[in-house]
Design an enzyme around this catalytic site. Structure first.
Site, PDB file in Angstrom:
ATOM      1  N   ASP A   1      58.366  17.718   5.082  1.00 41.60           N
ATOM      2  CA  ASP A   1      59.159  18.840   5.556  1.00 41.60           C
ATOM      3  C   ASP A   1      60.220  19.201   4.516  1.00 41.60           C
ATOM      4  O   ASP A   1      60.844  18.320   3.927  1.00 41.60           O
ATOM      5  CB  ASP A   1      59.817  18.447   6.883  1.00 41.60           C
ATOM      6  CG  ASP A   1      60.331  19.643   7.656  1.00 41.60           C
ATOM      7  OD1 ASP A   1      59.563  20.602   7.822  1.00 41.60           O
ATOM      8  OD2 ASP A   1      61.492  19.615   8.097  1.00 41.60           O
TER       9      ASP A   1
ATOM     10  N   GLU B   1      55.542  21.461   2.710  1.00 42.58           N
ATOM     11  CA  GLU B   1      56.101  22.500   3.585  1.00 42.58           C
ATOM     12  C   GLU B   1      56.975  23.383   2.699  1.00 42.58           C
ATOM     13  O   GLU B   1      58.110  23.038   2.376  1.00 42.58           O
ATOM     14  CB  GLU B   1      56.902  21.849   4.723  1.00 42.58           C
ATOM     15  CG  GLU B   1      57.369  22.841   5.795  1.00 42.58           C
ATOM     16  CD  GLU B   1      58.710  23.469   5.484  1.00 42.58           C
ATOM     17  OE1 GLU B   1      58.723  24.649   5.035  1.00 42.58           O
ATOM     18  OE2 GLU B   1      59.729  22.803   5.661  1.00 42.58           O
TER      19      GLU B   1
ATOM     20  N   ASP C   1      58.310  24.842  14.769  1.00 40.76           N
ATOM     21  CA  ASP C   1      59.576  25.570  14.758  1.00 40.76           C
ATOM     22  C   ASP C   1      59.418  27.031  15.178  1.00 40.76           C
ATOM     23  O   ASP C   1      60.419  27.715  15.405  1.00 40.76           O
ATOM     24  CB  ASP C   1      60.204  25.528  13.358  1.00 40.76           C
ATOM     25  CG  ASP C   1      60.929  24.229  13.080  1.00 40.76           C
ATOM     26  OD1 ASP C   1      61.358  23.569  14.046  1.00 40.76           O
ATOM     27  OD2 ASP C   1      61.069  23.860  11.904  1.00 40.76           O
TER      28      ASP C   1
END
Length: 506
Positions: free
Chosen positions: A306, A354, A408
């Site tokens: 991430d 990501e 998200d």
């Protein structure tokens, strides 16, 4: 003259799969776990031709129940340990489950769940003390020896938290905030039983997880794991390795992590995580990062990192700021870190980057240098009439992952409902669809793209609206609670997904 034929390269497999965190699985125990619901999900993946299962970070969660703010970058999540598997191991009895509360099958209520599951784990630990299963005891000893590099610190840290009623380590007495070897020895003796409990819980988690992973492999399903680039301030990682972070002499961060204003938030996102002291990491040969990646790759087959852009440059916000607006971009370790990881773990590290948010040519260059697949999120592409990064017909490489949305994002159905008519019209014409089940249309777009990997959240397959959203960035409460039920995975959905997967040669 005979010209020899050029050997043809085998085309890379086009793979697809589903994003579903274990907490979302059907289970009678208040939260999804590594029991029958997980095995049924893998059966569903196999039956529909999916070869990938993506999860969120698997660590023990702290404040806010976020998997991205865990107590450890190495440990597993106790809440997803399966009670039914503990029954099979004779570490629980049916009587232990008699007074189980009534649970909402579609939502995790973390407070009562934590109390209930912790109570069961304490009972299992008590039974473990008296087990006649010598093989199990030998496995436990072997686990504690093999994983001591992180397990010793973690179990002492968690026992320390219990001894301080769950308070952050920054509120502990000075000698335990900055323990010497003699203080650590003293606390180990004092908290011996609690330390053993936390070692036991991690042993059980690992045992159940690896059994499930083996089952996934037997059914030709590989697991995509996920780690946040940063760790929580109130974590074993910071408490036990303070030199790795930008902290003052009292242990508080001098600057914290976040991102500037973007698609998700007009004031940016102030995560509050301590930032790394990359110079110190470099002086150790990036040992902590190498061990972190090594550990994760014993648990999963691919690893999504991430906020990958933070390795090229990270947004540093002075401690005490109320928003992330007044931050500064500071250069990260760039390729130096990944070259060290490659040297230690081999060149073909299965990392997914990501690469969302403020992405610069330098970030793209770092990603491409190591051939890490990046992410293409359809909601971003179709939500912007001028976006050429995320709409499938503009893709220029197969080395990427096409998502309908991520944890998200809102669900695709919920997102679509909030779009202006101009956007809705574009999507309907693009997909030759009426938009009534637009999340399935987006799954088709993913499947039909040139991206090697196509991933979609389970909510989009189930055609669910905003009520099923997993996380809303910047909102502290009410996240991570989504669950589905076994009957949601209907025969009709199974047939549709299998046919769509076959149609697009996934």
């Amino acid at each position: 003259m005979n010209i020899p034929e050029t050997p043809q390269k085998e085309p890379q497999q086009r793979l697809s799969g589903i994003l579903a965190h274990p907490t979302s699985f059907p289970s009678p125990y208040g939260i999804g776990d590594l029991g029958q619901g997980a095995y049924d999900f893998i059966d569903f993946l196999e039956a529909t031709g999916q070869h990938l299962w993506q999860v969120l970070p698997l660590g023990p969660t702290g404040f806010g129940d976020s998997p991205y703010q865990g107590f450890s970058a190495f440990a597993g999540q106790p809440l997803i340990i399966s009670p039914e598997k503990l029954l099979e191991m004779k570490l629980l009895t049916e009587k232990d489950l008699e007074d189980m509360p009534e649970w909402d099958p579609r939502k995790v209520d973390y407070g009562p769940v934590i109390e209930f599951k912790t109570g069961l784990l304490r009972l299992a630990f008590h039974a473990f003390h008296h087990t006649p299963d010598k093989t199990l005891l030998e496995e436990f000893e072997h686990f504690c020896d093999e994983e001591s590099g992180w397990l010793d610190d973690y179990s002492l840290f968690m026992a320390g938290k219990d001894a301080h009623e769950g308070k952050s380590w920054l509120e502990w007495e000075d000698d335990l905030m900055f323990p010497t070897s003699s203080v650590r020895k003293e606390w180990k003796e004092q908290l011996g039983e609690e330390i053993l409990y936390y070692q036991f819980v991690q042993f059980i988690f690992q045992k159940q997880w690896q059994e499930l992973r083996e089952y996934a492999h037997e059914h030709e399903v590989e697991i995509i794991g996920d780690i946040p680039i940063f760790v929580s301030l109130d974590s074993c990682d910071v408490w036990a390795n303070k030199k790795l972070f930008q902290l003052d002499t009292k242990g508080y961060p001098t600057c914290v992590a976040g991102v500037p204003p973007d698609y998700f938030s007009a004031t940016g996102q102030l995560w509050g995580n301590p930032l790394y002291d990359w110079d110190y990491h470099k002086s150790t040969g990036y040992r902590w990062w190498i061990e972190r990646i090594r550990r994760q790759l014993t648990m999963v087959d691919y690893l999504r990192i991430d906020h990958f852009r933070g390795f090229e440059a990270y947004w540093a916000v002075p401690a005490g700021e109320e928003t992330a607006v007044n931050g500064t971009w500071i250069k990260g370790p760039c390729e130096d870190l990944f070259l060290a990881i490659q040297k230690a773990l081999g060149k073909d590290i299965p990392i997914f980057a990501e690469d969302l948010g403020v992405i610069t040519p330098e970030v793209e260059q770092l990603r491409d240098m190591f051939e890490f697949p990046g992410m293409k999120v359809l909601q971003f592409g179709f939500g912007d009439m001028d976006d050429r990064n995320y709409v499938p017909h503009f893709y220029t490489t197969t080395n990427c992952i096409c998502y309908t949305g991520t944890h998200d994002n809102d669900t695709t159905m919920g997102w679509y409902e909030e779009q202006p008519e101009m956007i809705k019209d574009r999507i309907r014409r693009y997909g030759n669809t009426d938009g009534n089940r637009v999340s399935l249309d987006f799954i088709r777009f993913c499947m039909g793209s040139i991206a090697r990997y196509a991933i979609f959240p389970i909510q989009d397959l189930l055609v669910l609206g905003s009520e099923a959203r997993m996380n809303t960035p910047g909102v502290a409460a009410g996240n991570w609670s989504f669950r589905f039920e076994k009957e949601d995975l209907t025969e009709e959905r199974k047939k549709w997904l299998a046919a769509t997967t076959q149609l697009y040669n996934r």
